[in-house]
Write an enzyme that holds these catalytic residues in place. Structure first.
Site, PDB file in Angstrom:
ATOM      1  N   HIS A  44      -6.319   3.744 -23.740  1.00 31.57           N
ATOM      2  CA  HIS A  44      -4.758   3.656 -23.229  1.00 31.57           C
ATOM      3  C   HIS A  44      -4.052   4.790 -23.789  1.00 31.57           C
ATOM      4  O   HIS A  44      -4.195   5.423 -24.738  1.00 31.57           O
ATOM      5  CB  HIS A  44      -4.408   2.278 -23.578  1.00 31.57           C
ATOM      6  CG  HIS A  44      -5.032   1.181 -22.858  1.00 31.57           C
ATOM      7  ND1 HIS A  44      -4.691  -0.178 -22.720  1.00 31.57           N
ATOM      8  CD2 HIS A  44      -6.355   1.380 -21.794  1.00 31.57           C
ATOM      9  CE1 HIS A  44      -5.673  -0.863 -22.118  1.00 31.57           C
ATOM     10  NE2 HIS A  44      -6.493   0.050 -21.363  1.00 31.57           N
ATOM     11  N   GLU A  46      -1.071   4.552 -25.495  1.00 37.21           N
ATOM     12  CA  GLU A  46      -0.770   4.285 -26.992  1.00 37.21           C
ATOM     13  C   GLU A  46      -1.856   5.053 -27.681  1.00 37.21           C
ATOM     14  O   GLU A  46      -1.430   5.760 -28.515  1.00 37.21           O
ATOM     15  CB  GLU A  46      -0.572   3.080 -27.118  1.00 37.21           C
ATOM     16  CG  GLU A  46       0.570   2.273 -26.367  1.00 37.21           C
ATOM     17  CD  GLU A  46       0.078   1.745 -25.134  1.00 37.21           C
ATOM     18  OE1 GLU A  46       0.474   0.664 -24.642  1.00 37.21           O
ATOM     19  OE2 GLU A  46      -0.989   2.038 -24.475  1.00 37.21           O
ATOM     20  N   CYS A  69      -0.621  -3.829 -24.561  1.00 34.43           N
ATOM     21  CA  CYS A  69      -1.577  -4.834 -24.432  1.00 34.43           C
ATOM     22  C   CYS A  69      -1.960  -5.566 -25.756  1.00 34.43           C
ATOM     23  O   CYS A  69      -2.041  -4.897 -26.702  1.00 34.43           O
ATOM     24  CB  CYS A  69      -2.848  -4.486 -23.533  1.00 34.43           C
ATOM     25  SG  CYS A  69      -3.832  -3.170 -24.466  1.00 34.43           S
ATOM     26  N   CYS A  78      -4.022  -2.556 -27.860  1.00 32.07           N
ATOM     27  CA  CYS A  78      -3.124  -1.328 -28.314  1.00 32.07           C
ATOM     28  C   CYS A  78      -1.960  -1.915 -29.276  1.00 32.07           C
ATOM     29  O   CYS A  78      -1.834  -0.943 -30.219  1.00 32.07           O
ATOM     30  CB  CYS A  78      -2.449  -0.875 -27.172  1.00 32.07           C
ATOM     31  SG  CYS A  78      -3.407  -0.037 -25.853  1.00 32.07           S
ATOM     32  N   ALA A 156      -0.923   8.677  20.748  1.00 32.68           N
ATOM     33  CA  ALA A 156      -1.893   9.361  21.564  1.00 32.68           C
ATOM     34  C   ALA A 156      -1.372   9.529  23.021  1.00 32.68           C
ATOM     35  O   ALA A 156      -0.321   8.948  23.333  1.00 32.68           O
ATOM     36  CB  ALA A 156      -3.149   8.586  21.666  1.00 32.68           C
ATOM     37  N   SER A 162      -5.582  12.244  20.772  1.00 28.78           N
ATOM     38  CA  SER A 162      -4.693  12.232  19.540  1.00 28.78           C
ATOM     39  C   SER A 162      -5.087  13.187  18.358  1.00 28.78           C
ATOM     40  O   SER A 162      -4.309  13.362  17.522  1.00 28.78           O
ATOM     41  CB  SER A 162      -4.900  10.839  18.875  1.00 28.78           C
ATOM     42  OG  SER A 162      -5.995  10.746  18.353  1.00 28.78           O
ATOM     43  N   THR A 190     -10.107   2.294  16.661  1.00 29.07           N
ATOM     44  CA  THR A 190      -9.945   3.494  15.783  1.00 29.07           C
ATOM     45  C   THR A 190     -11.397   4.046  15.460  1.00 29.07           C
ATOM     46  O   THR A 190     -11.407   5.147  15.658  1.00 29.07           O
ATOM     47  CB  THR A 190      -9.002   3.495  14.711  1.00 29.07           C
ATOM     48  OG1 THR A 190      -7.596   2.877  15.068  1.00 29.07           O
ATOM     49  CG2 THR A 190      -8.839   4.711  13.976  1.00 29.07           C
ATOM     50  N   GLU A 261      -3.904   2.518   8.210  1.00 26.81           N
ATOM     51  CA  GLU A 261      -3.641   3.594   8.840  1.00 26.81           C
ATOM     52  C   GLU A 261      -3.596   3.076  10.525  1.00 26.81           C
ATOM     53  O   GLU A 261      -3.201   2.051  10.859  1.00 26.81           O
ATOM     54  CB  GLU A 261      -4.720   4.848   8.894  1.00 26.81           C
ATOM     55  CG  GLU A 261      -4.614   5.289   7.355  1.00 26.81           C
ATOM     56  CD  GLU A 261      -5.295   6.728   7.378  1.00 26.81           C
ATOM     57  OE1 GLU A 261      -5.962   7.244   8.261  1.00 26.81           O
ATOM     58  OE2 GLU A 261      -5.355   7.153   6.004  1.00 26.81           O
ATOM     59  N   GLY A 263      -5.366   1.145  14.071  1.00 27.00           N
ATOM     60  CA  GLY A 263      -4.398   1.663  15.239  1.00 27.00           C
ATOM     61  C   GLY A 263      -3.268   0.713  15.128  1.00 27.00           C
ATOM     62  O   GLY A 263      -3.113  -0.170  14.430  1.00 27.00           O
TER      63      GLY A 263
END
Length: 323
Positions: A44, A46, A69, A78, A156, A162, A190, A261, A263
């Site tokens: 980590h 630290e 933590c 940590c 499109a 597209s 898609t 993403e 469609g």
């Protein structure tokens, strides 16, 4: 603290399911050492800074963007390392929202006589780890929706062409986005129409690929199933309720940041479900209208974007067509 946030950012796309954390050790006005969480399973932030500081850490102040933590995970707590190293003060930007830590790290430090200050650049720290915060507090992934369209909002032509509406630079930015998230999702249409790979195309770690298939069947010959990166097909889960249920399931599988993403049907389902946290919209300088082919689309040049109140004003010139 600003430097700690810059360092933390270096771990983006590499530390999941852990948060991004940076740490700076100082004495007076002099920096002793700095570190950050480089990858899941590694030290980590630290501990990274403490190892570099060695004995110089004794009596120092630690600046860190997240509460240290206090529990065992892939690495020891940590808090124990800080106490053993003799750090006298910890300045943290925010409390860790993880119930396993939340406030316990601060309490353990104070119990051992370490001074604690919190809330420095807290808003910036929350924004940096917004996906992690959403995941542990709302039990679903943080959702970023990516859209690529013409100015008139079309993705499109009327015949479905597209590739490509947006520029190569915009597509590269989209690939970088994939490298920064845990998973990328698309709808079945898609996949069947475009046959995408949904990888980061060399820009970093490939995300888990997810298809919200509804009742459709996706043949295993499609590109999404190629390569070593997992591809998950979610059947059913239609509509708003289905999306919310699917997100809870994905969160349990360790997906903290989801990029949605195409469609349009899938995007509308996420918007209707009220689970979209962020929108990234790539808008190409063209007005598509009812064009059948991309080469027939009217494009603009000399584009200028200004802000008018809460609105955006786009101004451009049509490129000469010879007519």
């Amino acid at each position: 603290m600003s430097r700690a946030l810059v360092l933390a950012e270096k771990g983006r796309g590499k530390v999941h399911p852990n948060p991004m954390v940076g740490a700076v050790l100082v004495r007076g006005t002099s920096k002793i050492a700095e570190g950050y969480h480089r990858a899941f399973g590694e030290a980590h932030a630290e501990v990274d800074a403490l190892r570099k500081a060695g004995q110089k850490a004794r009596g120092s102040t630690l600046y860190v963007n997240l509460e240290p933590c206090s529990h065992w995970g892939k690495t020891p707590p940590c808090v124990d390392a800080l106490i053993e190293a003799g750090v006298k003060r910890v300045v943290a930007a925010m409390r860790d929202p993880n119930p396993q830590v939340s406030g316990q790290g601060f309490a353990a430090l104070k119990k051992q006589g370490v001074a604690v200050t919190r809330g420095v650049l807290e808003q910036e720290a929350v924004a940096l780890n917004r996906a992690f915060v959403t995941w542990v507090t709302r039990h679903r992934p943080y959702v970023t929706m990516k859209v690529a369209s013409s100015i008139d909002g079309r993705t499109a032509t009327i015949t479905g062409e597209s590739k490509w509406i947006t520029s190569e630079a915009s597509r590269a930015q989209g690939y970088r986005l994939r490298a920064q998230v845990d998973a990328v999702a698309v709808g079945a249409y898609t996949v069947l129409k475009d046959n995408p790979s949904l990888t980061a195309h060399g820009w970093g770690r490939n995300p888990v690929r997810i298809v919200f298939a509804g009742r459709r069947k996706i043949p295993r010959t499609y590109n999404i199933f190629r390569g070593s990166t997992p591809a998950w097909v979610i059947q059913g889960h239609r509509g708003s309720a289905g999306v919310r249920k699917a997100l809870r399931h994905l969160a349990r599988q360790g997906i903290a940041h989801l990029l949605v993403e195409g469609g349009l049907t899938l995007q509308r389902s996420f918007l209707d479900a009220g689970v979209v946290d962020e929108v990234i919209w790539f808008m190409a300088p063209m007005i598509m209208g009812h064009a059948r082919r991309l080469k027939d689309v009217k494009r603009l040049s000399h584009m200028r974007v200004t802000r008018v109140g809460e609105d955006l004003c786009l101004q451009g010139l049509f490129r000469p067509s010879g007519k």
